[in-house]
Scaffold this active site. Structure first.
Site, PDB file in Angstrom:
ATOM      1  N   CYS A 137       0.523  -1.393   0.025  1.00 40.73           N
ATOM      2  CA  CYS A 137       0.212   0.715  -0.070  1.00 40.73           C
ATOM      3  C   CYS A 137       1.230   0.996   0.059  1.00 40.73           C
ATOM      4  CB  CYS A 137      -0.679   0.278   0.817  1.00 40.73           C
ATOM      5  SG  CYS A 137      -2.032   1.342   1.313  1.00 40.73           S
ATOM      6  N   CYS A 140      -0.370   3.706   2.176  1.00 40.27           N
ATOM      7  CA  CYS A 140      -0.056   3.818   3.327  1.00 40.27           C
ATOM      8  C   CYS A 140       1.095   3.940   3.886  1.00 40.27           C
ATOM      9  CB  CYS A 140      -0.664   2.796   3.942  1.00 40.27           C
ATOM     10  SG  CYS A 140      -1.852   1.816   3.414  1.00 40.27           S
ATOM     11  N   ASP A 141       2.205   3.475   3.273  1.00 39.41           N
ATOM     12  CA  ASP A 141       3.748   4.217   3.507  1.00 39.41           C
ATOM     13  C   ASP A 141       4.370   4.845   3.048  1.00 39.41           C
ATOM     14  OD1 ASP A 141       3.126   1.789   5.799  1.00 39.41           O
ATOM     15  OD2 ASP A 141       3.303   0.264   4.827  1.00 39.41           O
TER      16      ASP A 141
END
Length: 318
Positions: A137, A140-141
């Protein structure tokens, strides 16, 4: 085979962010929901380390801690959680019938929150480093890759989107594709090719992710499928851009799925059968969301599904 004598008001299939949020709302409405935790308890959050984009956590929160808090909150209001793997489901009869092992559960409503599983390469070193520099992701990261050299695996639109997004943070993005040709759409491929921070490796596969002992990605061992050459790529993060697999195959033929197996929904949570809304069956989270796949959007649709279940059961006179 043991038949449960009771009929549940609501059964929630999945214990990720969407399922647990649905459980909290349904429990507070005194519906006493039963949550089947499934084969990936906690969903994608359970394999995520630091979550910094969930509102209310200014310093961030560990994914497993966030899931655990949601579980405690749901149980506090009367939800029941059961470690169980779904064997089969029958949505063609009412009450709906769900088989879990040798037990059969009858329920007036079902919330499908079974999520989607990221596709991985399947390497032991990759699996050991998920959450420690290996991710599926980018949104997300990506923030953690600031100023670092990273790799994105894949050759389709998902990989191009991940690579382009990650150029906002990383100093260099190497896109690794196992074949000569790309599956990505022409426009997405052209955008990636034209970007000065994105570099390409063709006919190449990852054989090993380095850094298992250090619990931190230290590079990739690569194999060129065309020349046979092996090489080392010094990167600090590896992102998988080979798509997700929605956990919805068991519902095929009973509710409408799209070409990739995601549950088709109207207004985010209403399921359909042959294009007609199916009352009493709702879907939320990543099993029906191929676009955003965020914890907060999953929670939002979990809330929506539970509110719709409450209205539906009121109409049933329950």
């Amino acid at each position: 085979m043991h038949d449960s004598p009771e009929v549940r008001d609501v059964l929630i299939l999945g214990s990720g962010c969407s399922g647990l949020t649905a459980a909290i709302y349904a429990a507070r409405a005194n519906l006493k929901p039963l949550v089947l935790e499934g084969h990936e308890p906690g969903g994608q959050l359970s394999i995520t380390t630091l979550v910094e984009n969930f509102p209310g956590w200014p310093e961030g929160v560990q994914g497993p801690e966030l899931v655990d808090n949601m579980k405690k909150q749901a149980v506090r209001f009367g939800a029941e959680l059961r470690m169980a793997h779904l064997t089969s489901v029958d949505l063609l009869r009412f009450p709906f019938e769900v088989q879990v092992g040798k037990d059969i559960i009858h329920t007036r409503s079902i919330i499908i929150a079974s999520g989607a599983s990221a596709r991985w390469l399947g390497l032991p070193s990759e699996q050991a480093l998920i959450g420690f520099g290996v991710s599926s992701c980018a949104t997300c990261d990506g923030f953690f890759t600031a100023g670092k050299e990273i790799a994105v695996i894949g050759g389709g639109d998902s990989a191009m989107e991940e690579a382009l997004f990650l150029t906002r943070f990383a100093s260099k993005v190497t896109l690794i594709n196992r074949s000569e040709a790309f599956r990505a759409s022409r426009i997405m491929l052209e955008r990636a090719i034209e970007h000065p921070q994105i570099h390409f490796l063709h006919n190449t596969v990852v054989e090993e992710v380095l850094g298992v002992e250090e619990r931190d990605v230290r590079g990739l061992m690569l194999h060129n499928r065309k020349t046979g050459e092996r090489s080392h790529l010094p990167v600090q993060f590896m992102f998988l851009g080979i798509g997700h697999e929605p956990n919805a195959s068991m519902f095929k033929g009973q509710i409408d799925l799209d070409d990739d197996g995601y549950v088709k929904t109207e207004h985010n949570v209403f399921t359909t059968r042959q294009g007609v809304q199916l009352h009493g069956v709702y879907a939320c989270g990543d099993v029906q969301d191929r676009r955003y796949r965020q914890a907060i959007t999953a929670a939002g649709t979990g809330c929506m599904a539970a509110l719709e279940v409450e209205k539906y059961l009121e109409e049933l006179g329950k």
